[in-house]
Design an enzyme around this catalytic site. Structure first.
Site, PDB file in Angstrom:
ATOM      1  N   LYS A 240      48.566 -12.012 -23.250  1.00 38.26           N
ATOM      2  CA  LYS A 240      49.823 -11.610 -23.882  1.00 38.26           C
ATOM      3  C   LYS A 240      51.040 -12.259 -23.191  1.00 38.26           C
ATOM      4  O   LYS A 240      52.059 -12.498 -23.834  1.00 38.26           O
ATOM      5  CB  LYS A 240      49.928 -10.081 -23.903  1.00 38.26           C
ATOM      6  CG  LYS A 240      48.956  -9.444 -24.914  1.00 38.26           C
ATOM      7  CD  LYS A 240      49.257  -9.905 -26.346  1.00 38.26           C
ATOM      8  CE  LYS A 240      48.376  -9.283 -27.387  1.00 38.26           C
ATOM      9  NZ  LYS A 240      48.752  -9.619 -28.771  1.00 38.26           N
TER      10      LYS A 240
ATOM     11  N   TYR B 236      43.720  -9.552 -20.339  1.00 38.15           N
ATOM     12  CA  TYR B 236      44.491  -9.168 -21.534  1.00 38.15           C
ATOM     13  C   TYR B 236      45.977  -9.440 -21.271  1.00 38.15           C
ATOM     14  O   TYR B 236      46.665 -10.014 -22.127  1.00 38.15           O
ATOM     15  CB  TYR B 236      44.258  -7.698 -21.897  1.00 38.15           C
ATOM     16  CG  TYR B 236      45.076  -7.268 -23.099  1.00 38.15           C
ATOM     17  CD1 TYR B 236      44.828  -7.806 -24.365  1.00 38.15           C
ATOM     18  CD2 TYR B 236      46.122  -6.348 -22.981  1.00 38.15           C
ATOM     19  CE1 TYR B 236      45.591  -7.444 -25.474  1.00 38.15           C
ATOM     20  CE2 TYR B 236      46.889  -5.982 -24.076  1.00 38.15           C
ATOM     21  CZ  TYR B 236      46.619  -6.530 -25.323  1.00 38.15           C
ATOM     22  OH  TYR B 236      47.385  -6.170 -26.420  1.00 38.15           O
TER      23      TYR B 236
HETATM   24  P1  NDP Z   1      43.402  -3.015 -34.257  1.00 45.34           P
HETATM   25  O1  NDP Z   1      42.132  -3.114 -33.490  1.00 45.34           O
HETATM   26  O2  NDP Z   1      43.622  -1.808 -35.082  1.00 45.34           O
HETATM   27  O3  NDP Z   1      43.588  -4.302 -35.171  1.00 45.34           O
HETATM   28  C1  NDP Z   1      43.256  -5.593 -34.712  1.00 45.34           C
HETATM   29  C2  NDP Z   1      43.264  -6.542 -35.889  1.00 45.34           C
HETATM   30  O4  NDP Z   1      42.991  -7.868 -35.407  1.00 45.34           O
HETATM   31  C3  NDP Z   1      42.196  -6.207 -36.928  1.00 45.34           C
HETATM   32  O5  NDP Z   1      42.746  -6.316 -38.215  1.00 45.34           O
HETATM   33  C4  NDP Z   1      41.138  -7.254 -36.691  1.00 45.34           C
HETATM   34  O6  NDP Z   1      40.524  -7.597 -37.928  1.00 45.34           O
HETATM   35  C5  NDP Z   1      41.962  -8.448 -36.190  1.00 45.34           C
HETATM   36  N1  NDP Z   1      41.138  -9.341 -35.392  1.00 45.34           N
HETATM   37  C6  NDP Z   1      40.562  -9.086 -34.182  1.00 45.34           C
HETATM   38  N2  NDP Z   1      39.810 -10.112 -33.792  1.00 45.34           N
HETATM   39  C7  NDP Z   1      39.893 -11.054 -34.777  1.00 45.34           C
HETATM   40  C8  NDP Z   1      39.321 -12.331 -34.966  1.00 45.34           C
HETATM   41  N3  NDP Z   1      38.488 -12.871 -34.058  1.00 45.34           N
HETATM   42  N4  NDP Z   1      39.610 -13.027 -36.084  1.00 45.34           N
HETATM   43  C9  NDP Z   1      40.431 -12.489 -37.010  1.00 45.34           C
HETATM   44  N5  NDP Z   1      41.013 -11.289 -36.896  1.00 45.34           N
HETATM   45  C10 NDP Z   1      40.741 -10.570 -35.792  1.00 45.34           C
HETATM   46  O7  NDP Z   1      44.569  -3.158 -33.156  1.00 45.34           O
HETATM   47  P2  NDP Z   1      46.172  -3.200 -33.296  1.00 45.34           P
HETATM   48  O8  NDP Z   1      46.622  -3.060 -34.681  1.00 45.34           O
HETATM   49  O9  NDP Z   1      46.685  -2.278 -32.276  1.00 45.34           O
HETATM   50  O10 NDP Z   1      46.440  -4.679 -32.758  1.00 45.34           O
HETATM   51  C11 NDP Z   1      47.216  -5.649 -33.440  1.00 45.34           C
HETATM   52  C12 NDP Z   1      47.965  -6.483 -32.423  1.00 45.34           C
HETATM   53  O11 NDP Z   1      48.878  -5.645 -31.704  1.00 45.34           O
HETATM   54  C13 NDP Z   1      47.086  -7.156 -31.374  1.00 45.34           C
HETATM   55  O12 NDP Z   1      47.566  -8.473 -31.151  1.00 45.34           O
HETATM   56  C14 NDP Z   1      47.297  -6.288 -30.144  1.00 45.34           C
HETATM   57  O13 NDP Z   1      47.066  -7.006 -28.953  1.00 45.34           O
HETATM   58  C15 NDP Z   1      48.739  -5.904 -30.320  1.00 45.34           C
HETATM   59  N6  NDP Z   1      49.196  -4.725 -29.590  1.00 45.34           N
HETATM   60  C16 NDP Z   1      48.582  -3.522 -29.760  1.00 45.34           C
HETATM   61  C17 NDP Z   1      49.028  -2.408 -29.055  1.00 45.34           C
HETATM   62  C18 NDP Z   1      48.371  -1.085 -29.140  1.00 45.34           C
HETATM   63  O14 NDP Z   1      48.605  -0.233 -28.246  1.00 45.34           O
HETATM   64  N7  NDP Z   1      47.582  -0.803 -30.155  1.00 45.34           N
HETATM   65  C19 NDP Z   1      50.193  -2.520 -28.159  1.00 45.34           C
HETATM   66  C20 NDP Z   1      50.730  -3.839 -28.043  1.00 45.34           C
HETATM   67  C21 NDP Z   1      50.262  -4.886 -28.749  1.00 45.34           C
HETATM   68  P3  NDP Z   1      38.953  -7.856 -38.154  1.00 45.34           P
HETATM   69  O15 NDP Z   1      38.216  -7.045 -37.132  1.00 45.34           O
HETATM   70  O16 NDP Z   1      38.716  -7.437 -39.573  1.00 45.34           O
HETATM   71  O17 NDP Z   1      38.814  -9.323 -37.972  1.00 45.34           O
HETATM   72  C1  8X3 Z   2      48.423  -2.852 -25.858  1.00 48.78           C
HETATM   73  C2  8X3 Z   2      49.143  -1.910 -24.953  1.00 48.78           C
HETATM   74  O1  8X3 Z   2      49.226  -0.987 -22.596  1.00 48.78           O
HETATM   75  O2  8X3 Z   2      47.058  -1.092 -23.673  1.00 48.78           O
HETATM   76  O3  8X3 Z   2      48.891  -4.154 -25.750  1.00 48.78           O
HETATM   77  O4  8X3 Z   2      48.124  -3.084 -22.889  1.00 48.78           O
HETATM   78  S1  8X3 Z   2      48.348  -1.775 -23.465  1.00 48.78           S
END
Ligand code: NDP
Ligand code: 8X3
Length: 250
Positions: A154, A150
Site C-alpha cells: 500500500k 501488506y
Molecule cells: P473485499 O475482500 O471485500 O474486496 C476485495 C475485492 O478485490 C473483491 O471484489 C475481489 O474480487 C477483488 N480482488 C481480489 N483479488 C483479486 C484478483 N487477483 N483479481 C481481481 N480482483 C481481485 O475487501 P475491500 O472491499 O475491503 O477491499 C477493497 C480495497 O480496499 C483493497 O485494495 C483493500 O486493500 C482496500 N482497503 C480495505 C480496507 C478495509 O479495512 N477493508 C482499508 C483500507 C484499504 P474477486 O475475489 O471476485 O476477484
Molecule cells: C486495511 C486496513 O488496518 O487492516 O487496509 O491495514 S488495515
C-alpha cells in the site's frame, strides 16, 4: 453520461461504489474474478445504467489487456478508473511470513493495479481527460506490527498515485488516492483465510467504517468540477486515531 471501470466490484468497497455511482447516473464496467457476483450486480444496476462485466484476475497480464481491448461501443470510453481490487493475505511477522501471501499482495495490490492502469491509460490520453482513483490504505501511510508486506504494497500504491499524478498532468487526467482505515468488508475474511471468528473480531467493540462510507466519498470525489482534484484523502472510523490506535470497548 460518464463510464467508470471498477476493479474488485464483487465485494466490499468496490461493490458499494458501483451501487453509489449508478445512483449518479454513471455507466459501469464491473470487474472481478467471481462472475456470478458480477452477474447479480449487473442484473440489479442494469435497471438504472448501462452495465458491462469483465471477469479476470488482475495478476494475469494478458487477460487484463484482452479484457480492456474487448470493450467496444458505449463501453469503449472510460472516464473514471477506480483501482480498488486488492486484499491483505496473512498477518505474520516478517520472519515467518508466507511467500505465497507476499506474492499475492505484491502481484494483486501493486502489479495488478499497474497492469489495469497501463491498459486503460492510452484511452484516457487519447481523450486528454480521465479520472483515476487509487484505493490505498492507512497501511500505505503507516506501518503496523505484522503488517509488513501488506503495508509495503500500500506504500507502493501511495507512491504510484503520486507518480501517476505527475506524469499524467500534461494530459489533463485527474489522479487521486483514498486511504481508508478499518472498513468492515470481506477484507479480514481473506486476510485470515476464512477464519470467520478472527475476521469478525476485527470489527467488534467499535463502529468501523462501512463500505458505503467509502463509496459515498468516491462518488463525491468523482462528481467534483473538472478543475477540482482531490489528490489524497485519509478516512478513518472515529474510533481509530492511527493504524495502531483504536478505541475498542471489548
Ligand atoms: P473485499 O475482500 O471485500 O474486496 C476485495 C475485492 O478485490 C473483491 O471484489 C475481489 O474480487 C477483488 N480482488 C481480489 N483479488 C483479486 C484478483 N487477483 N483479481 C481481481 N480482483 C481481485 O475487501 P475491500 O472491499 O475491503 O477491499 C477493497 C480495497 O480496499 C483493497 O485494495 C483493500 O486493500 C482496500 N482497503 C480495505 C480496507 C478495509 O479495512 N477493508 C482499508 C483500507 C484499504 P474477486 O475475489 O471476485 O476477484
Ligand atoms: C486495511 C486496513 O488496518 O487492516 O487496509 O491495514 S488495515
Amino acid at each position: 453520461m460518464k463510464t467508470a471501470l471498477i476493479t474488485g466490484a464483487t465485494s466490499g468497497i468496490g461493490k458499494f461504489t458501483a451501487i453509489e455511482l449508478a445512483k449518479h447516473n454513471i455507466n459501469l464496467i464491473l470487474c472481478g474474478r467471481r462472475q456470478e457476483r458480477l452477474d447479480e450486480l449487473q442484473n440489479e444496476l442494469g435497471k438504472i445504467v448501462n452495465v458491462h462485466t469483465l471477469c479476470f484476475d488482475v495478476r494475469d497480464k494478458d487477460k487484463v489487456f484482452d479484457a480492456i481491448e474487448s470493450l467496444t461501443d458505449t463501453f469503449a470510453q472510460i472516464d473514471i478508473l477506480i483501482n480498488n481490487a486488492g486484499n491483505a493475505h496473512g498477518l505474520d511477522p516478517i520472519q515467518t511470513g508466507d511467500l505465497e501471501d507476499w506474492d499475492a499482495m505484491m502481484d494483486i495490490n501493486v502489479k495488478g493495479l499497474l497492469y489495469v492502469s497501463k491498459a486503460i491509460l492510452p484511452k484516457m490520453i487519447a481523450q486528454q481527460s480521465g479520472h483515476i482513483i487509487n484505493i490505498g490504505s492507512i497501511a500505505g501511510k503507516e506501518v503496523y506490527p505484522n503488517g509488513n508486506i501488506y503495508c509495503a504494497s500500500k506504500h507502493a500504491v501511495d507512491a504510484i498515485n503520486k507518480g501517476m499524478r505527475i506524469d499524467l498532468n500534461p494530459h489533463g487526467i485527474r489522479v487521486g488516492a483514498i486511504h481508508p482505515g478499518l472498513v468492515e468488508t470481506e477484507f479480514s475474511k481473506v486476510r485470515f483465510k476464512n477464519d470467520d471468528k478472527r475476521a469478525d473480531n476485527v470489527y467488534k467493540g467499535y463502529d468501523p467504517l462501512m463500505p458505503e462510507d467509502i463509496a459515498d466519498i468516491i462518488a463525491f470525489v468523482v462528481t467534483r468540477p473538472y478543475h477540482v482534484n482531490i489528490a489524497d484523502l485519509i478516512v478513518l472510523p472515529t474510533a481509530q486515531a492511527s493504524a495502531t490506535v483504536l478505541n475498542k470497548k471489548s
